[in-house]
Scaffold this motif. Structure first.
Motif, PDB file in Angstrom:
ATOM      1  N   VAL A   1       5.157   4.264  16.361  1.00 52.63           N
ATOM      2  CA  VAL A   1       6.009   4.233  15.169  1.00 52.63           C
ATOM      3  C   VAL A   1       7.194   3.305  15.427  1.00 52.63           C
ATOM      4  CG1 VAL A   1       7.491   5.619  13.656  1.00 52.63           C
ATOM      5  CG2 VAL A   1       5.305   6.535  14.426  1.00 52.63           C
ATOM      6  N   SER A   2       7.691   3.314  16.656  1.00 56.10           N
ATOM      7  CA  SER A   2       8.797   2.442  17.024  1.00 56.10           C
ATOM      8  C   SER A   2       8.421   0.975  16.838  1.00 56.10           C
ATOM      9  CB  SER A   2       9.197   2.703  18.475  1.00 56.10           C
ATOM     10  OG  SER A   2      10.151   1.773  18.907  1.00 56.10           O
ATOM     11  N   LEU A   3       7.221   0.614  17.236  1.00 58.19           N
ATOM     12  CA  LEU A   3       6.776  -0.770  17.081  1.00 58.19           C
ATOM     13  C   LEU A   3       6.641  -1.131  15.603  1.00 58.19           C
ATOM     14  CD1 LEU A   3       5.906  -3.412  18.337  1.00 58.19           C
ATOM     15  CD2 LEU A   3       3.591  -2.498  18.545  1.00 58.19           C
ATOM     16  N   VAL A   4       6.166  -0.201  14.804  1.00 59.74           N
ATOM     17  CA  VAL A   4       6.073  -0.436  13.361  1.00 59.74           C
ATOM     18  C   VAL A   4       7.466  -0.719  12.806  1.00 59.74           C
ATOM     19  CG1 VAL A   4       5.552   0.606  11.117  1.00 59.74           C
ATOM     20  CG2 VAL A   4       3.975   0.915  13.027  1.00 59.74           C
ATOM     21  N   SER A   5       8.451   0.080  13.195  1.00 64.20           N
ATOM     22  CA  SER A   5       9.820  -0.115  12.711  1.00 64.20           C
ATOM     23  C   SER A   5      10.367  -1.468  13.148  1.00 64.20           C
ATOM     24  CB  SER A   5      10.731   0.993  13.240  1.00 64.20           C
ATOM     25  OG  SER A   5      10.315   2.233  12.734  1.00 64.20           O
ATOM     26  N   LYS A   6      10.131  -1.844  14.391  1.00 63.99           N
ATOM     27  CA  LYS A   6      10.616  -3.133  14.892  1.00 63.99           C
ATOM     28  C   LYS A   6       9.967  -4.291  14.139  1.00 63.99           C
ATOM     29  CE  LYS A   6      11.618  -1.444  19.499  1.00 63.99           C
ATOM     30  NZ  LYS A   6      11.166  -1.386  20.887  1.00 63.99           N
ATOM     31  N   GLU A   7       8.676  -4.191  13.878  1.00 66.09           N
ATOM     32  CA  GLU A   7       7.974  -5.255  13.149  1.00 66.09           C
ATOM     33  C   GLU A   7       8.460  -5.347  11.708  1.00 66.09           C
ATOM     34  OE1 GLU A   7       6.074  -7.558  14.334  1.00 66.09           O
ATOM     35  OE2 GLU A   7       5.573  -6.773  16.299  1.00 66.09           O
ATOM     36  N   MET A   8       8.770  -4.201  11.088  1.00 65.95           N
ATOM     37  CA  MET A   8       9.301  -4.221   9.718  1.00 65.95           C
ATOM     38  C   MET A   8      10.671  -4.896   9.694  1.00 65.95           C
ATOM     39  SD  MET A   8       7.343  -3.133   7.351  1.00 65.95           S
ATOM     40  CE  MET A   8       8.592  -2.974   6.090  1.00 65.95           C
ATOM     41  N   MET A   9      11.504  -4.596  10.695  1.00 63.11           N
ATOM     42  CA  MET A   9      12.811  -5.248  10.760  1.00 63.11           C
ATOM     43  C   MET A   9      12.649  -6.748  10.984  1.00 63.11           C
ATOM     44  SD  MET A   9      15.326  -2.570  12.730  1.00 63.11           S
ATOM     45  CE  MET A   9      14.251  -2.226  14.108  1.00 63.11           C
ATOM     46  N   ARG A  10      11.699  -7.117  11.815  1.00 57.23           N
ATOM     47  CA  ARG A  10      11.424  -8.531  12.081  1.00 57.23           C
ATOM     48  C   ARG A  10      11.006  -9.240  10.786  1.00 57.23           C
ATOM     49  NH1 ARG A  10       6.512 -10.451  16.001  1.00 57.23           N
ATOM     50  NH2 ARG A  10       7.669 -12.102  17.011  1.00 57.23           N
ATOM     51  N   ALA A  11      10.096  -8.619  10.048  1.00 57.14           N
ATOM     52  CA  ALA A  11       9.604  -9.215   8.802  1.00 57.14           C
ATOM     53  C   ALA A  11      10.733  -9.318   7.773  1.00 57.14           C
ATOM     54  CB  ALA A  11       8.452  -8.392   8.230  1.00 57.14           C
ATOM     55  N   ALA A  12      11.528  -8.272   7.647  1.00 60.46           N
ATOM     56  CA  ALA A  12      12.630  -8.292   6.682  1.00 60.46           C
ATOM     57  C   ALA A  12      13.652  -9.371   7.052  1.00 60.46           C
ATOM     58  CB  ALA A  12      13.305  -6.917   6.622  1.00 60.46           C
ATOM     59  N   ALA A  13      13.966  -9.498   8.342  1.00 54.37           N
ATOM     60  CA  ALA A  13      14.927 -10.508   8.781  1.00 54.37           C
ATOM     61  C   ALA A  13      14.370 -11.911   8.493  1.00 54.37           C
ATOM     62  CB  ALA A  13      15.216 -10.356  10.274  1.00 54.37           C
TER      63      ALA A  13
ATOM     64  N   ASP B   1       0.812  -1.214   0.000  1.00 53.52           N
ATOM     65  CA  ASP B   1       0.000   0.000   0.000  1.00 53.52           C
ATOM     66  C   ASP B   1       0.846   1.266   0.000  1.00 53.52           C
ATOM     67  OD1 ASP B   1      -2.190  -1.646   0.024  1.00 53.52           O
ATOM     68  OD2 ASP B   1      -2.605  -1.418   2.163  1.00 53.52           O
ATOM     69  N   GLY B   2       2.156   1.126   0.264  1.00 51.64           N
ATOM     70  CA  GLY B   2       3.063   2.268   0.212  1.00 51.64           C
ATOM     71  C   GLY B   2       2.945   3.231   1.381  1.00 51.64           C
ATOM     72  N   LEU B   3       2.385   2.773   2.504  1.00 49.08           N
ATOM     73  CA  LEU B   3       2.247   3.654   3.653  1.00 49.08           C
ATOM     74  C   LEU B   3       3.564   3.784   4.408  1.00 49.08           C
ATOM     75  CD1 LEU B   3      -1.201   2.526   5.142  1.00 49.08           C
ATOM     76  CD2 LEU B   3      -0.731   4.386   3.548  1.00 49.08           C
ATOM     77  N   LYS B   4       3.792   4.942   4.969  1.00 48.93           N
ATOM     78  CA  LYS B   4       4.977   5.195   5.780  1.00 48.93           C
ATOM     79  C   LYS B   4       4.692   4.739   7.210  1.00 48.93           C
ATOM     80  CE  LYS B   4       6.903   8.724   2.928  1.00 48.93           C
ATOM     81  NZ  LYS B   4       7.529   7.840   2.010  1.00 48.93           N
ATOM     82  N   ALA B   5       5.766   4.612   8.002  1.00 48.88           N
ATOM     83  CA  ALA B   5       5.656   4.081   9.362  1.00 48.88           C
ATOM     84  C   ALA B   5       4.650   4.864  10.208  1.00 48.88           C
ATOM     85  CB  ALA B   5       7.024   4.072  10.037  1.00 48.88           C
TER      86      ALA B   5
END
Length: 171
Positions: A152-164, A137-141
């Motif tokens: 926003v911090s939790l969003v960033s952590k979850e994105m890192m988790r998903a990428a890893a 969807d192209g949404l920012k954190a």
């Protein structure tokens, strides 16, 4: 205060040394042709050299990556038939017209897509939702955080988790 042209060149050189690898990495994840990566990387710093006050930029890294993203968008718009954009998590994919796609390529792409869908199903629901909101969807954190009523911090952590997690897979 007057800044000499030599000071500007030196500062630009320092920025290129510091952020050049990040810019090339950013572009390499989105382009399959190394020559395109190098061309756009150089263009980022050419554009930066035209900026009147380099030292006045408060978030230099963000500014540089935004320039790279804008150049990528512009390049994609003008050369969409020949430029290959690499989908998130799928690795380099050869650009082919639909009519010219071989049966083997179609099967490989279907298998890669099925693997990605299986991987997404393995992610926790919130992590999967965040990844989809960001990548599809192209949404920012901050937009995702607002929509899901989380930080926003939790969003960033979850994105890192998903990428890893996706990097560990053989897709």
């Amino acid at each position: 205060m007057l800044v000499s042209a030599a000071d500007d060149r030196q500062h630009l050189g320092e920025l290129a040394d510091r952020f050049g690898p990040a810019v090339r990495g950013f572009l390499a994840r989105r382009l399959s042709n190394p020559a395109d990566v190098e061309d756009l990387s150089q263009e980022v710093f050419v554009r930066l050299s035209r900026h009147d006050d380099l030292k006045g930029i408060s978030n230099v890294e963000g500014y540089i990556l935004q320039v790279a993203a804008n150049l990528l968008k512009n390049r994609y718009r003008t050369t969409s038939r020949t430029l290959t954009v690499v989908p998130f998590g799928l690795g380099p994919v050869a650009h082919q017209e639909a009519e010219a796609a071989s049966p083997e390529r179609i099967l490989m792409d279907k298998e890669a897509l099925a693997g990605l869908l299986r991987a997404l199903a393995e992610l926790p629901e919130r992590t999967r939702a965040i990844l989809i909101l960001n990548r599809l969807d192209g949404l920012k954190a901050h937009q995702i955080a607002s929509r899901l009523d989380i930080s926003v911090s939790l969003v960033s952590k979850e994105m890192m988790r998903a990428a890893a997690f996706l990097r560990t897979l053989d897709l």
